[in-house]
Design a protein around this motif. Sequence first.
Motif, PDB file in Angstrom:
ATOM      1  N   ASN A 131     108.325 135.359  73.700  1.00 38.41           N
ATOM      2  CA  ASN A 131     108.943 134.093  74.096  1.00 38.41           C
ATOM      3  C   ASN A 131     108.933 133.146  72.906  1.00 38.41           C
ATOM      4  N   VAL A 132     110.110 132.596  72.598  1.00 37.05           N
ATOM      5  CA  VAL A 132     110.210 131.735  71.414  1.00 37.05           C
ATOM      6  C   VAL A 132     110.140 130.262  71.802  1.00 37.05           C
ATOM      7  N   ASN A 133     109.802 129.460  70.831  1.00 33.11           N
ATOM      8  CA  ASN A 133     109.763 128.006  71.009  1.00 33.11           C
ATOM      9  C   ASN A 133     110.569 127.366  69.882  1.00 33.11           C
ATOM     10  N   PHE A 134     111.809 127.030  70.175  1.00 25.54           N
ATOM     11  CA  PHE A 134     112.686 126.423  69.172  1.00 25.54           C
ATOM     12  C   PHE A 134     112.857 124.921  69.413  1.00 25.54           C
ATOM     13  N   SER A 135     111.871 124.318  70.082  1.00 22.67           N
ATOM     14  CA  SER A 135     112.009 122.903  70.457  1.00 22.67           C
ATOM     15  C   SER A 135     112.121 121.983  69.238  1.00 22.67           C
ATOM     16  N   GLY A 136     111.628 122.459  68.088  1.00 21.77           N
ATOM     17  CA  GLY A 136     111.690 121.603  66.899  1.00 21.77           C
ATOM     18  C   GLY A 136     113.010 121.700  66.148  1.00 21.77           C
ATOM     19  N   ILE A 137     113.914 122.555  66.642  1.00 20.62           N
ATOM     20  CA  ILE A 137     115.175 122.776  65.924  1.00 20.62           C
ATOM     21  C   ILE A 137     116.312 122.076  66.663  1.00 20.62           C
ATOM     22  N   ASP A 138     117.110 121.318  65.940  1.00 19.69           N
ATOM     23  CA  ASP A 138     118.307 120.702  66.534  1.00 19.69           C
ATOM     24  C   ASP A 138     119.495 121.609  66.212  1.00 19.69           C
ATOM     25  N   PHE A 139     119.861 122.439  67.185  1.00 23.20           N
ATOM     26  CA  PHE A 139     120.908 123.427  66.931  1.00 23.20           C
ATOM     27  C   PHE A 139     122.293 122.808  66.739  1.00 23.20           C
ATOM     28  N   SER A 140     122.420 121.532  67.034  1.00 20.06           N
ATOM     29  CA  SER A 140     123.721 120.876  66.836  1.00 20.06           C
ATOM     30  C   SER A 140     123.892 120.387  65.396  1.00 20.06           C
ATOM     31  N   LYS A 141     122.807 120.389  64.642  1.00 22.73           N
ATOM     32  CA  LYS A 141     122.850 119.837  63.285  1.00 22.73           C
ATOM     33  C   LYS A 141     122.760 120.947  62.236  1.00 22.73           C
TER      34      LYS A 141
END
Lengths: 239, 273
Positions: A131-141
Amino acid sequence: MKNDSIRLQPALPGEEAAYNKTVSRKKFLSALGIGSLSLAAIVSCNKDDDGMGSTVPPGSIDLGKGDTGILNYAYALEQLEAAFYTKVAQSPYSGITAAETALLTDIRDHEVAHREFFKKALGTAAIPALNVNFSGIDFSKRDSVLATAKAFEDLGVSAYNGAGALIADKNYLLLAGKIVSVEARHAAYIRDLISNGSFADNTIIDASGMDQAKAPADVLMIAQSFLTSKLWGGNLPKS
Amino acid sequence: MNLYQLFSNMEKIDPDIYGRIDSRRKAIRNFAGIGGRLALAAVPLALGGLLNKAYSQSAPADITGVLQYALTLEYLEAEFYTKAVASGIIPAGAPTSALTTIRDHENQHVAFLTAVIKQLGATPVSKPTFDFTAGGHFATVFTNYDVLLAVAQTFEDTGVRAYKGQAGVLMSNNTVLTAALNIHSVEARHASHIRQMRRARTNDATIKPWITGKNPGGITDDAVQKSYNGEELTTQAGIDLTGFVSASAASESFDEPLTYDQVIAIVQPFIKQ
């Protein structure tokens, strides 16, 4: 042989770079208000924990030992990369160009191929899906996505480079070699997207013209911050 | 405080924080250690057939032999980029800067390999006399920028495959193996960038930072094709990757090794002897 090692030193300017890195690390830590001593204490504390034996911490996924452990270690990293680029392809950042879409999709496919390869090769010895945690990444930017991609690719290269010496089977070593150069191609491309010409600049390549090699413990520490699953590499080969 | 978060944050600010804490000093000590043990074994090798060692009839079977072979390939690349940068046909700005970066790395590889071979008790092979036109085949290599980039790409992609082909021989020495891997991935970074330079010049979207099938990327030349044959594999260790991704992606996702003999056949035309 002592004389020989002294004589050799000027021919290997990498040492100076390593020294400078240490200095900048100290500077950085003091800027953070953390003395280098306290970091050393944390790190050595960690090492002691690792050295305590093969007891898997509760709730952690044991990567395993020997070559199986190294393959699971690679499988974990490929899972992370594949999940990241899958998300990038699903929700492209604002202003993405056609060329970027095409090549980032290629990278996603490469990472999926690596992931599925390891899964199949490991068979029943494979760790579960992470399970990944990409909460720190803004995929729109674009900046956020490419900075993360760069961190993952450079990390992947250094992980495979560091794992080579830990592999016992010649065929596995070759397979790792076949993958690491593709990760390096990715790394160079992503770096050039961020800043053209940074494909192999001196933030990653040392004064001997060499890439980095990182030990699994160091790689896992970084990878862990992008995972909710807890990985444990305490049984991995040390040399 | 969450320790992982702390390290993660530090990594974001200074990606090099986990860089080689294992300093070059330690690597030298390791070399010094093995040097003592290997010196005796290396002496006959140093005396016997030194000149042709780098591209002798048979593949290197030991660490020193592999390093001599690698040194010869690095000599080739180093002199090529030195002449390329000096040719006057590289556009100023990013292209000159990139080729200068690569030139410097190749020279650093030469210096590193030379030092390690000496440390192992052998004499580094001397630099061959090169002919980058390959007997006139690439007659305009230093006057036509596109030909120059095509040759550069071929050298880099070949270099990646050449190092990969020797990893197994280096397994008995972890320090040398890791050093070779650290050079190998730099060559792949170079290849990626040169391919991007060629893509930018031609607007040919089939030229990618990675190798698709056995496609040389818009270079039609039998001599160059040798550097790409065998790259088209889509099955690895008996696992068919086309079950997961397209055949193109399957071939791109793994780079393939070249044997010593295959590499020699590719570079021999560039060596005058």
